[in-house]
Design an enzyme around this catalytic site. Sequence first.
Site, mmCIF file in Angstrom:
data_model
loop_
_atom_site.group_PDB
_atom_site.id
_atom_site.type_symbol
_atom_site.label_atom_id
_atom_site.label_comp_id
_atom_site.label_asym_id
_atom_site.label_seq_id
_atom_site.Cartn_x
_atom_site.Cartn_y
_atom_site.Cartn_z
ATOM 1 N N GLY A 84 0.819 -1.202 0.000
ATOM 2 C CA GLY A 84 0.000 0.000 0.000
ATOM 3 C C GLY A 84 0.854 1.253 0.000
ATOM 4 O O GLY A 84 0.519 2.243 -0.660
ATOM 5 N N THR A 85 1.959 1.219 0.733
ATOM 6 C CA THR A 85 2.863 2.375 0.758
ATOM 7 C C THR A 85 3.410 2.658 -0.633
ATOM 8 O O THR A 85 3.482 3.816 -1.071
ATOM 9 C CB THR A 85 4.011 2.123 1.742
ATOM 10 O OG1 THR A 85 3.480 1.983 3.065
ATOM 11 C CG2 THR A 85 5.010 3.271 1.737
ATOM 12 N N HIS A 209 -3.648 -6.172 2.773
ATOM 13 C CA HIS A 209 -3.668 -6.759 4.115
ATOM 14 C C HIS A 209 -4.588 -6.003 5.067
ATOM 15 O O HIS A 209 -4.897 -6.491 6.144
ATOM 16 C CB HIS A 209 -2.248 -6.859 4.688
ATOM 17 C CG HIS A 209 -1.652 -5.561 5.113
ATOM 18 N ND1 HIS A 209 -1.641 -5.137 6.424
ATOM 19 C CD2 HIS A 209 -1.017 -4.601 4.407
ATOM 20 C CE1 HIS A 209 -1.035 -3.973 6.501
ATOM 21 N NE2 HIS A 209 -0.652 -3.625 5.298
ATOM 22 N N CYS A 332 4.127 6.574 22.473
ATOM 23 C CA CYS A 332 4.629 5.318 23.038
ATOM 24 C C CYS A 332 4.406 4.136 22.118
ATOM 25 O O CYS A 332 4.174 3.023 22.570
ATOM 26 C CB CYS A 332 3.975 5.075 24.395
ATOM 27 S SG CYS A 332 4.221 6.435 25.539
#
Length: 387
Positions: A84-85, A209, A332
Amino acid sequence: MTSASGTAAPGGPATRGYLDAASSEPLHPAARETLLAALDQGYADPRRRHRSARSARLLLDNAREVVADCLGVRPDEVTFTSSGTDAVHRGLLGLRAGRARHGDAVVHSAVEHSAVVHAAAWAPGDRVTVEVDRSGRVSPAAVAQAATAPGVAVAAVQAANHEVGTVQPVGEVAAALAGTGVPLFVDACAAVGRLPLPHGWDAAAASAHKWGGPAGVGVLLVRKGARWRNPFPGDDRVDERTTGFENVPAALAAAAALQAVVAEREGVGRRQAALVDRIRAAAAAVPDTEVVGDPVDRLPHLVTFSCLYVDGEALVDGLDRRGFGVASGSACTASTLEPSHVLAAMGVLTHGNVRVSLTWDTTEAEVAGFLAALPEVVADIRAEVGL
């Protein structure tokens, strides 16, 4: 109760609730079945002329036609990429390359996925960021105004936000851009399979995905007639918009999964939206917790909330020890050590953040178990720091 998506965590309890489908949906049964069958037929190079190659080419063309039918586009507008990137980079930069004589600046919303942000910053040219409201939605008029600045080559607005689920007004943005000559790129990775593809784009991207297809398959959509030019070194593959050897079995499995989830979308979406409404209400009842994103016009399977006085990584780890896999878009996440640019742009809490996203087979029992564990984990973490 463990669903089909449950797994055994090394050194820990079985995962009673995998609630991170927005990162990656477990492989859909339709994809698994198709992939196994296609491995014996789709290994050859679809460029060649011999029988095995023609078989692979037939499978690849079939995958393209199925995806096109699911998304309401032409088969020759569909390209399979390595991720996808990769599809995002090729779609956005290709539209910019096609407008090179007009400029190289990119206009994009402040809440775009990092793949869009990185692509926009990759080559010389200004980046114009359009702010969003507190729900994470961009103003079509603001996008159009930014796009009229000299030197703007392309505008980018996502279909729906990957962190908070808010649906963007893509059709209204496209209408506002009409007459400017500026093409619209849409990152639809978070939305394809969940919602119908919006209208008005010149190029768009999706990721298999995310809907239950295999990882390593992206989909690039380029409208017929769009001024798109390959921004990277070319290749002599079947499809000139991509490079490298096509993973034919994976592409066919991705198409099978998309066909299945689109057929199931209405019923699954209603069930997921009802479960997410329960999570939103329960999370809001936890003291000093803010639920973010649009409560109605959103992806059906996703909800994000932030807890004051709680470390996001500790919250993710605490829930994981209870058997629930969730994500954090806060500082985080352990991979970036930076606050979420999406949450910061919205003006909401950026720490103590949790994103919950349901798989197609998440059960009511899993959600009930998660909602029972959440306030206990939050209270335990706060108690450890004396709150």
